[in-house]
Design a protein around this motif. Structure first.
Motif, PDB file in Angstrom:
ATOM      1  N   ARG A  86      41.593  37.601  33.227  1.00 16.77           N
ATOM      2  CA  ARG A  86      41.236  38.274  34.479  1.00 16.77           C
ATOM      3  C   ARG A  86      41.140  39.772  34.236  1.00 16.77           C
ATOM      4  O   ARG A  86      42.035  40.386  33.672  1.00 16.77           O
ATOM      5  N   THR A  87      40.059  40.362  34.675  1.00 16.88           N
ATOM      6  CA  THR A  87      39.899  41.810  34.641  1.00 16.88           C
ATOM      7  C   THR A  87      39.318  42.249  35.982  1.00 16.88           C
ATOM      8  O   THR A  87      38.709  41.440  36.701  1.00 16.88           O
ATOM      9  N   LEU A  88      39.477  43.509  36.307  1.00 14.05           N
ATOM     10  CA  LEU A  88      38.935  44.028  37.568  1.00 14.05           C
ATOM     11  C   LEU A  88      37.417  43.881  37.608  1.00 14.05           C
ATOM     12  O   LEU A  88      36.841  43.566  38.652  1.00 14.05           O
ATOM     13  N   GLU A  89      36.778  44.076  36.468  1.00 17.91           N
ATOM     14  CA  GLU A  89      35.319  43.965  36.412  1.00 17.91           C
ATOM     15  C   GLU A  89      34.873  42.533  36.675  1.00 17.91           C
ATOM     16  O   GLU A  89      33.912  42.289  37.414  1.00 17.91           O
ATOM     17  N   ARG A  90      35.573  41.579  36.098  1.00 13.96           N
ATOM     18  CA  ARG A  90      35.201  40.177  36.285  1.00 13.96           C
ATOM     19  C   ARG A  90      35.507  39.686  37.698  1.00 13.96           C
ATOM     20  O   ARG A  90      34.811  38.826  38.228  1.00 13.96           O
ATOM     21  N   GLU A  91      36.551  40.237  38.300  1.00 11.07           N
ATOM     22  CA  GLU A  91      36.903  39.824  39.651  1.00 11.07           C
ATOM     23  C   GLU A  91      35.886  40.312  40.689  1.00 11.07           C
ATOM     24  O   GLU A  91      35.907  39.865  41.827  1.00 11.07           O
ATOM     25  N   LYS A  92      34.987  41.196  40.270  1.00  8.30           N
ATOM     26  CA  LYS A  92      33.921  41.644  41.172  1.00  8.30           C
ATOM     27  C   LYS A  92      32.831  40.587  41.305  1.00  8.30           C
ATOM     28  O   LYS A  92      32.085  40.587  42.282  1.00  8.30           O
TER      29      LYS A  92
END
Length: 267
Positions: A86-92
């Motif tokens: 999980r990364t902030l970029e992927r959670e977008k």
């Protein structure tokens, strides 16, 4: 008569629609071999859940590079990927399961030659030695390691495309690379003839000290949300947890099974 025929036809259409299985597509760079991939522990965990959900879902696999996986997940409402951090970029662009499928020890540096350096070693220092190190383009290695990789792409061999992680391992064995960044358990399980501490040497990295968790991620849609919810119901069952523990213990020659079971909360 016509009215009865209309009602009957409508009933059949409604019945068919309600009984039709929702299609889910798993985009992956490691295509299963006839539905099974014995060397891939995480895929076998996914297969277990798929079989438990087969009355409601029709699941298929589509080969895609790591970069294309995320492009597909933004274009189709029924695409999922698995074993992803999980990364902030992927959670977008996607929604993630709350429960991890697997936990890995940190990424390691695997070399085909020994180095007289204390562990953990700095990846930045390794790159300054002029060694040719292979990494997979688009893969998430963790925040600190990703930062070093991004700053030194000209010093690295960036592999892209399907099955590139495995091909980097082959290149390492052929001497075309001095090293790769990979989980030691993955390398050991895929390259079972590799003699560790004789032909291959594993080093802990200062920039990779935290465990890595692999999650299920799906398109941010109602289909994706429902599939993740149903997927996690199976993951919370005692039968699933017993299956995971058994598979991890079977692979104990390659992984720290007791540690992983504890990190998953399956003690």
């Amino acid at each position: 008569m016509r009215r009865l025929s209309f009602i009957f036809t409508t009933f059949l259409l409604i019945s068919f629609a309600s009984s039709a299985k929702q299609e889910i597509i798993f985009a992956t760079d490691l295509m299963p071999d006839q539905g099974k991939r014995k060397a891939d522990l995480v895929s076998n965990l996914v297969y277990y859940v798929i079989e438990a959900l087969e009355s409601d879902y029709k699941v298929s696999f589509q080969q895609a590079s790591r970069e294309r996986e995320w492009r597909l997940i933004t274009k189709q409402n029924n695409v999922c990927v698995y074993n992803k951090t999980r990364t902030l970029e992927r959670e977008k662009v996607a929604i993630f399961s709350t429960l991890p499928l697997i936990v890995y020890a940190p990424n390691r540096l695997i070399l085909n030659k020994p180095l007289s350096v204390p562990q953990p070693v700095s990846f930045q220092h390794i790159l300054s030695l002029g060694l040719t190190i292979g990494v997979v383009k688009g893969r998430n290695y963790g925040e600190q390691l990703d930062s070093v990789i991004a700053e030194n792409t000209d010093r690295l061999y960036l592999g892209a495309g399907s099955n590139k992680a495995e091909r980097l391992e082959v290149m390492l064995k052929q001497g075309k690379l001095d090293g790769i960044v990979e989980y030691s358990s993955v390398f050991k399980s895929r390259q079972q003839d590799a003699r560790i501490d004789q032909d291959y040497f594993i080093y802990a990295l200062k920039e990779a000290q935290e465990v890595v968790r692999g999650f299920l991620a799906c398109a941010n849609s109602e289909v994706g949300k429902q599939f993740i919810a149903d997927f996690e119901k199976v993951m919370q069952s005692e039968n699933y947890r017993a299956f995971v523990i058994a598979r991890l213990n079977e692979a104990s020659n390659y992984i720290e099974s007791a540690y992983i079971i504890e990190q998953l909360g399956y003690k």
